[in-house]
Design a protein around this motif. Structure first.
Motif, mmCIF file in Angstrom:
data_model
loop_
_atom_site.group_PDB
_atom_site.id
_atom_site.type_symbol
_atom_site.label_atom_id
_atom_site.label_comp_id
_atom_site.label_asym_id
_atom_site.label_seq_id
_atom_site.Cartn_x
_atom_site.Cartn_y
_atom_site.Cartn_z
ATOM 1 N N ALA A 12 -6.715 -8.505 -2.188
ATOM 2 C CA ALA A 12 -6.428 -7.972 -0.807
ATOM 3 C C ALA A 12 -6.454 -6.448 -0.960
ATOM 4 C CB ALA A 12 -5.362 -8.601 0.024
ATOM 5 N N ASN A 13 -7.153 -5.669 -0.179
ATOM 6 C CA ASN A 13 -7.064 -4.334 0.086
ATOM 7 C C ASN A 13 -5.839 -3.985 0.871
ATOM 8 O OD1 ASN A 13 -9.773 -4.161 -1.272
ATOM 9 N ND2 ASN A 13 -10.869 -4.632 0.507
ATOM 10 N N ARG A 14 -4.969 -3.076 0.340
ATOM 11 C CA ARG A 14 -4.170 -2.533 0.953
ATOM 12 C C ARG A 14 -4.414 -1.199 1.915
ATOM 13 N NH1 ARG A 14 1.038 -1.320 -2.533
ATOM 14 N NH2 ARG A 14 1.658 -0.758 -0.402
ATOM 15 N N PRO A 15 -3.935 -1.043 2.973
ATOM 16 C CA PRO A 15 -4.257 0.301 3.677
ATOM 17 C C PRO A 15 -3.522 1.318 2.980
ATOM 18 C CG PRO A 15 -2.717 -1.162 4.939
ATOM 19 C CD PRO A 15 -3.067 -2.016 3.640
ATOM 20 N N THR A 16 -4.348 2.592 3.256
ATOM 21 C CA THR A 16 -3.758 3.576 2.487
ATOM 22 C C THR A 16 -2.716 4.306 3.290
ATOM 23 O OG1 THR A 16 -5.204 5.176 3.915
ATOM 24 C CG2 THR A 16 -6.001 4.380 1.829
ATOM 25 N N ALA A 17 -1.847 5.164 2.720
ATOM 26 C CA ALA A 17 -0.918 5.822 3.455
ATOM 27 C C ALA A 17 -1.221 6.472 4.920
ATOM 28 C CB ALA A 17 -0.179 6.772 2.562
ATOM 29 N N LYS A 21 0.265 5.139 8.348
ATOM 30 C CA LYS A 21 1.160 6.066 9.403
ATOM 31 C C LYS A 21 0.231 6.163 10.750
ATOM 32 C CE LYS A 21 2.333 9.717 6.020
ATOM 33 N NZ LYS A 21 2.220 11.144 5.522
ATOM 34 N N ASN A 22 -0.799 5.893 10.770
ATOM 35 C CA ASN A 22 -1.615 6.105 11.962
ATOM 36 C C ASN A 22 -1.455 4.531 12.687
ATOM 37 O OD1 ASN A 22 -3.000 8.299 11.556
ATOM 38 N ND2 ASN A 22 -4.972 7.553 10.649
ATOM 39 N N SER A 23 -1.230 3.681 12.005
ATOM 40 C CA SER A 23 -0.787 2.420 12.596
ATOM 41 C C SER A 23 0.547 2.415 13.242
ATOM 42 C CB SER A 23 -1.115 1.067 12.013
ATOM 43 O OG SER A 23 -0.119 1.178 10.789
ATOM 44 N N LEU A 24 1.401 3.158 12.586
ATOM 45 C CA LEU A 24 2.827 3.121 12.977
ATOM 46 C C LEU A 24 2.927 4.160 14.328
ATOM 47 C CD1 LEU A 24 5.012 3.414 9.850
ATOM 48 C CD2 LEU A 24 5.012 1.711 11.688
#
Length: 57
Positions: A12-17, A21-24
């Motif tokens: 799986a591809n993990r989202p970057t930091a 932050k943007n999703s939070l």
């Protein structure tokens, strides 16, 4: 071996930091909007209640 890891369909591809932050930040904006709407509705309710009680007296 390195090429095999890059093309592994199970990994799986993990989202970057930065993406995390943007999703939070987006979630916090939605929560803030809901809280603001609830506060506005409560204040409107109190104003209507007080207005009604003033005319009953």
């Amino acid at each position: 071996m390195t090429e095999q890891r890059e093309h592994d369909p199970i990994q799986a591809n993990r989202p970057t930091a930065e993406q995390q932050k943007n999703s939070l930040r987006g979630g916090q904006m939605v929560v803030a909007l809901i809280v603001a709407a609830a506060a506005f509705a409560f204040l409107l309710y109190v104003i209507i209640l007080v207005y009604g009680l003033m005319y009953r007296i």
